[in-house]
Motif scaffolding. Structure first.
Motif, short mmCIF file in Angstrom:
data_model
loop_
_atom_site.label_atom_id
_atom_site.label_comp_id
_atom_site.label_asym_id
_atom_site.label_seq_id
_atom_site.Cartn_x
_atom_site.Cartn_y
_atom_site.Cartn_z
N ASP A 80 0.83 -1.20 0.00
CA ASP A 80 0.00 0.00 0.00
C ASP A 80 0.87 1.26 0.00
O ASP A 80 0.62 2.21 -0.74
CB ASP A 80 -0.92 0.02 1.22
N GLY A 83 2.69 1.79 -3.24
CA GLY A 83 1.73 2.28 -4.22
C GLY A 83 1.44 3.76 -4.06
O GLY A 83 1.32 4.50 -5.05
N GLN A 84 1.32 4.24 -2.82
CA GLN A 84 1.09 5.66 -2.57
C GLN A 84 2.26 6.50 -3.07
O GLN A 84 2.06 7.57 -3.65
CB GLN A 84 0.87 5.88 -1.08
N ASP A 87 2.07 6.60 -6.81
CA ASP A 87 0.96 7.45 -7.25
C ASP A 87 1.33 8.92 -7.21
O ASP A 87 0.79 9.72 -7.99
CB ASP A 87 -0.27 7.21 -6.36
N ARG A 88 2.23 9.30 -6.31
CA ARG A 88 2.67 10.70 -6.22
C ARG A 88 3.75 11.02 -7.25
O ARG A 88 4.25 12.15 -7.30
CB ARG A 88 3.18 11.00 -4.82
N ARG A 112 -0.15 -3.14 -10.24
CA ARG A 112 -0.10 -2.11 -11.27
C ARG A 112 0.15 -2.67 -12.66
O ARG A 112 0.11 -1.91 -13.64
CB ARG A 112 0.99 -1.08 -10.93
#
Length: 301
Positions: A80, A83-84, A87-88, A112
């Motif tokens: 998690d 992934g964050q 994503d940024r 992904r």
């Protein structure tokens, strides 16, 4: 931009002695003390927090890996967090901890799509239920797990096995007598031994790039510090004869880091480094070798 994530897990290791917990969980803070975080901050990196593991337990139950529930829970939460970071638009630099954190990196990328894996390690970590009766500790089984050869509890979290396709995976750095060398060579895209890296760096890097090219979207870079010669880096959980020099590891990372979607660094044990000498060496290696982490990918974004 590089984002540092601490993943201080020791859940995949056997105890160093009865009743003791492995020291690898102390690595991120030992490296902070040695100047790693400040060094990367000076290069523009940011911190992305800590993913804490569950409690280390000593018992091993038949048919299950050590600390299985806690290990899988940590892998999900680490996935998690990675992934964050992605994503940024940042590039994760994950500081372990033991090699079992590769489950978290693998799960994050599998969510992904399709990515390659470059597994830089002094051992193939290819022990699995199909070739050994000693399966128990994922830190010595991580590569087998992420290419789908382990028990489903660790190899098929969220029914996403394999996290990396064997044909998209290259191992780098094992000794020629490694017990998993032959099987890994048959299963993976390529296996490049430590002597080959020492003797021919350009050729080794070319083989790595060919091996992961089919994945198309880049690769995750796993770096176990026991790839170094134990004469220069004894503060790891499984030192073994042979290995790379610090200079050659820096050269290898300098070549591979720009094309990586992220990296994890594992196996440093501060309990074996009372004076902090080896933490400082690790810091020097990583600041030199990973300063351009993800640069080729972000430049083309």
């Amino acid at each position: 931009m590089i984002a540092l994530v601490s993943a201080p897990s020791n859940l995949g290791l056997r105890p160093p002695e009865p009743g003791a917990a492995p020291g690898a969980a102390k690595a991120p803070e030992a490296l902070r003390e040695a100047g790693l975080f400040a060094g990367f901050a000076a290069l523009g990196a940011v911190e992305a927090g800590v993913v804490l593991p569950g409690r280390y337990r000593h018992e091993v139950r038949p048919g299950r890996v050590r600390n299985e529930e806690a290990l899988v829970d940590h892998a999900r939460r680490l996935a998690d967090r990675i992934g964050q970071v992605l994503d940024r638009g940042h590039v994760p630099l994950v500081l372990g901890g033991d090699c079992s954190i590769l489950l978290g990196g693998g799960l994050a990328l599998r969510r992904r799509g399709r990515f390659g894996l470059v597994h830089v390690d002094g051992h193939t970590d290819f022990r699995h239920p199909g070739n050994s009766d000693a399966v128990a500790s994922v830190a010595g089984e991580d590569l087998a797990a992420v290419v789908g050869l382990h028990w489903p509890a660790v190899a098929d979290v969220e029914e996403r096995s394999p996290y990396f396709r064997p044909g998209d995976t290259v191992h780098v750095g094992c000794r020629v007598d490694d017990e998993g060398h032959r099987e890994a060579s048959e299963v993976l895209a390529d296996v490049v031994t430590a002597p080959e890296v020492m003797e021919d760096l350009p050729g080794s890097v070319a083989r790595v790039r060919r091996g992961v090219a089919a994945a198309g979207r880049g690769y995750w870079l796993h770096v176990d510090l026991d790839v170094l010669h134990p004469g220069v880096m004894p503060a790891v959980d499984s030192p073994d004869g042979g290995g790379l020099s610090p200079e050659r590891l820096v050269e290898l990372l300098t070549a591979l880091a720009p094309g990586a979607v992220g990296v994890q660094v594992t196996a440093f044990d501060p309990d074996l480094d009372a004076g902090g000498r080896y933490a400082r060496l690790v810091t020097e290696i990583l600041l030199a070798g990973l300063r351009e982490l993800g640069a080729a990918r972000t430049a083309g974004a």
